[in-house]
Design a protein around this motif. Structure first.
Motif, PDB file in Angstrom:
ATOM      1  N   SER A  34       4.943   0.112   4.599  1.00 46.64           N
ATOM      2  CA  SER A  34       6.221  -0.590   4.594  1.00 46.64           C
ATOM      3  C   SER A  34       7.047  -0.121   5.779  1.00 46.64           C
TER       4      SER A  34
ATOM      5  N   SER B 282      -1.224   0.600   1.533  1.00 46.08           N
ATOM      6  CA  SER B 282      -0.219  -0.300   2.078  1.00 46.08           C
ATOM      7  C   SER B 282       0.755   0.488   2.941  1.00 46.08           C
TER       8      SER B 282
ATOM      9  N   PHE C  54       1.865  -7.668   9.464  1.00 49.14           N
ATOM     10  CA  PHE C  54       2.939  -7.447   8.504  1.00 49.14           C
ATOM     11  C   PHE C  54       3.617  -8.776   8.222  1.00 49.14           C
ATOM     12  N   GLN C  55       4.259  -8.843   7.062  1.00 49.57           N
ATOM     13  CA  GLN C  55       5.065 -10.004   6.695  1.00 49.57           C
ATOM     14  C   GLN C  55       6.501  -9.544   6.465  1.00 49.57           C
TER      15      GLN C  55
ATOM     16  N   ALA D  38      12.870  -5.768   6.116  1.00 52.97           N
ATOM     17  CA  ALA D  38      11.768  -5.066   5.464  1.00 52.97           C
ATOM     18  C   ALA D  38      10.484  -5.812   5.791  1.00 52.97           C
TER      19      ALA D  38
ATOM     20  N   THR E 102       9.547  -9.380   4.472  1.00 51.92           N
ATOM     21  CA  THR E 102       9.774  -9.612   3.043  1.00 51.92           C
ATOM     22  C   THR E 102      11.244  -9.578   2.668  1.00 51.92           C
TER      23      THR E 102
ATOM     24  N   ASN F 185       1.465   4.136   1.696  1.00 54.42           N
ATOM     25  CA  ASN F 185       1.250   4.284   0.264  1.00 54.42           C
ATOM     26  C   ASN F 185      -0.220   4.079  -0.059  1.00 54.42           C
TER      27      ASN F 185
ATOM     28  N   ARG G 215      11.076  -0.431   7.217  1.00 56.14           N
ATOM     29  CA  ARG G 215      12.446  -0.858   6.984  1.00 56.14           C
ATOM     30  C   ARG G 215      13.262  -0.502   8.215  1.00 56.14           C
TER      31      ARG G 215
ATOM     32  N   GLU H 176       6.131  -5.688   5.055  1.00 58.64           N
ATOM     33  CA  GLU H 176       5.050  -5.155   4.226  1.00 58.64           C
ATOM     34  C   GLU H 176       3.723  -5.458   4.897  1.00 58.64           C
ATOM     35  N   SER H 177       2.830  -4.480   4.885  1.00 61.59           N
ATOM     36  CA  SER H 177       1.524  -4.670   5.521  1.00 61.59           C
ATOM     37  C   SER H 177       0.757  -5.789   4.840  1.00 61.59           C
TER      38      SER H 177
END
Length: 137
Positions: free
Chosen positions: A63, A61, A105-106, A125, A108, A35, A65, A127-128
């Motif tokens: 993502s 960013s 990444f975390q 999931a 989330t 994104n 999943r 997220e960067s």
């Protein structure tokens, strides 16, 4: 990119922070999305009143999943601990015949589910959380 088997996409993490990556799960479904936010610089004299954007100014960013089965108990414990602690760790997404996306990444979201006559599955999931790199295959 030519047609490929979805199961060939791998998700790995640097579990100890030492740069050694291991596969954490047998994912049945996976998605990687990139994104980029836009920065609107439209003003009264914009040609034809069309929106104008500032190139390269938005926040980027990514993502990830996935849904599937943990490889083993240790993988389950590791990802769950990352989630509870809010740990940011390096992960790799390996897309055969395309390349590898790597970076911090975390976790989330982490959800467990199952049916009475089936196995326990999870959905995760990520997220960067910093600069990502791409290495072509």
């Amino acid at each position: 990119m030519t047609a490929q088997k979805g199961r060939d996409l791998l998700l790995k993490t640097d579990s100890s922070g030492t740069g050694s990556f291991t596969t954490v799960a047998g994912l049945r479904t996976h998605a990687l999305s990139f994104n980029a936010q836009t920065v609107d610089i439209t003003h009264a004299e914009s040609a034809g009143a069309w929106r104008e954007l500032l190139a390269g100014a938005g926040i980027k960013s990514a993502s990830i999943r996935g849904q599937g089965l943990f490889k083993d108990d240790a993988s389950d414990v590791l990802v769950r601990q990352f989630m509870f602690d809010g740990t940011i760790r390096d992960w790799q997404v390996i897309i055969p015949d395309f390349g590898t996306v790597s970076g911090p990444f975390q976790v989330t979201a982490l959800e467990y589910s199952g049916q009475h006559d089936g196995e326990l599955t999870f959905e995760l999931a990520l997220e960067s959380a910093g600069l990502l790199s791409f290495a072509a295959a």
